[in-house]
Design a protein around this motif. Sequence first.
Motif, PDB file in Angstrom:
ATOM      1  N   MET A 189      94.815 109.885 -92.186  1.00 27.31           N
ATOM      2  CA  MET A 189      93.567 110.404 -91.677  1.00 27.31           C
ATOM      3  C   MET A 189      93.562 111.924 -91.811  1.00 27.31           C
ATOM      4  O   MET A 189      94.517 112.588 -91.462  1.00 27.31           O
ATOM      5  N   SER A 190      92.468 112.447 -92.313  1.00 27.92           N
ATOM      6  CA  SER A 190      92.367 113.895 -92.471  1.00 27.92           C
ATOM      7  C   SER A 190      91.954 114.538 -91.144  1.00 27.92           C
ATOM      8  O   SER A 190      91.495 113.874 -90.220  1.00 27.92           O
ATOM      9  N   THR A 191      92.119 115.838 -91.087  1.00 34.51           N
ATOM     10  CA  THR A 191      91.747 116.559 -89.867  1.00 34.51           C
ATOM     11  C   THR A 191      90.235 116.510 -89.646  1.00 34.51           C
ATOM     12  O   THR A 191      89.782 116.487 -88.500  1.00 34.51           O
ATOM     13  N   PHE A 192      89.482 116.467 -90.736  1.00 35.92           N
ATOM     14  CA  PHE A 192      88.027 116.383 -90.576  1.00 35.92           C
ATOM     15  C   PHE A 192      87.627 115.064 -89.923  1.00 35.92           C
ATOM     16  O   PHE A 192      86.735 115.027 -89.078  1.00 35.92           O
ATOM     17  N   THR A 193      88.304 113.979 -90.268  1.00 30.65           N
ATOM     18  CA  THR A 193      88.000 112.681 -89.674  1.00 30.65           C
ATOM     19  C   THR A 193      88.330 112.679 -88.182  1.00 30.65           C
ATOM     20  O   THR A 193      87.580 112.122 -87.379  1.00 30.65           O
ATOM     21  N   ILE A 194      89.414 113.312 -87.826  1.00 29.63           N
ATOM     22  CA  ILE A 194      89.781 113.406 -86.403  1.00 29.63           C
ATOM     23  C   ILE A 194      88.735 114.206 -85.649  1.00 29.63           C
ATOM     24  O   ILE A 194      88.302 113.813 -84.554  1.00 29.63           O
ATOM     25  N   PHE A 195      88.304 115.326 -86.225  1.00 28.95           N
ATOM     26  CA  PHE A 195      87.259 116.121 -85.577  1.00 28.95           C
ATOM     27  C   PHE A 195      85.956 115.334 -85.476  1.00 28.95           C
ATOM     28  O   PHE A 195      85.239 115.443 -84.480  1.00 28.95           O
ATOM     29  N   LEU A 196      85.648 114.559 -86.479  1.00 27.10           N
ATOM     30  CA  LEU A 196      84.421 113.763 -86.467  1.00 27.10           C
ATOM     31  C   LEU A 196      84.452 112.729 -85.349  1.00 27.10           C
ATOM     32  O   LEU A 196      83.453 112.539 -84.639  1.00 27.10           O
TER      33      LEU A 196
END
Length: 121
Positions: free
Chosen positions: A1-8
């Motif tokens: 999982m990318s950091t953008f997905t976690i932020f999303l």
Amino acid sequence: MSTFTIFLILIIIVCLLLVLVIMVQNPKGGGLSSSFGGGGNQVVGGVKKTGDFLDKSTWTLATLLIVLILLSNVSLKGSYGQADSKLLQGDDTETTIPETVPEEIPEQVPATDVDPTDTLN
């Protein structure tokens, strides 16, 4: 999982919590605090402070939402590496312009000895 997905995912959770907190509030004084009998001066287990808690939690969640959106933007730009266009680099692009030369050059028309002041009769 990318950091953008976690932020999303965090942004979606904060949005849902913010909607829940806002829907619980009632601007006319009949919100959650009046449901527990805190409409008057009665204080039962700190119910009188419910309005303050909901107000602070609304501002906290809204601030957290803005911070998460800004951080997700930074992580999105960081994951793609270079943000410049390939056209701005100029290495792989061709800059030649094809010449448009007519195949035949027209001959010059000789000037005639016609007086422009003459009128045709």
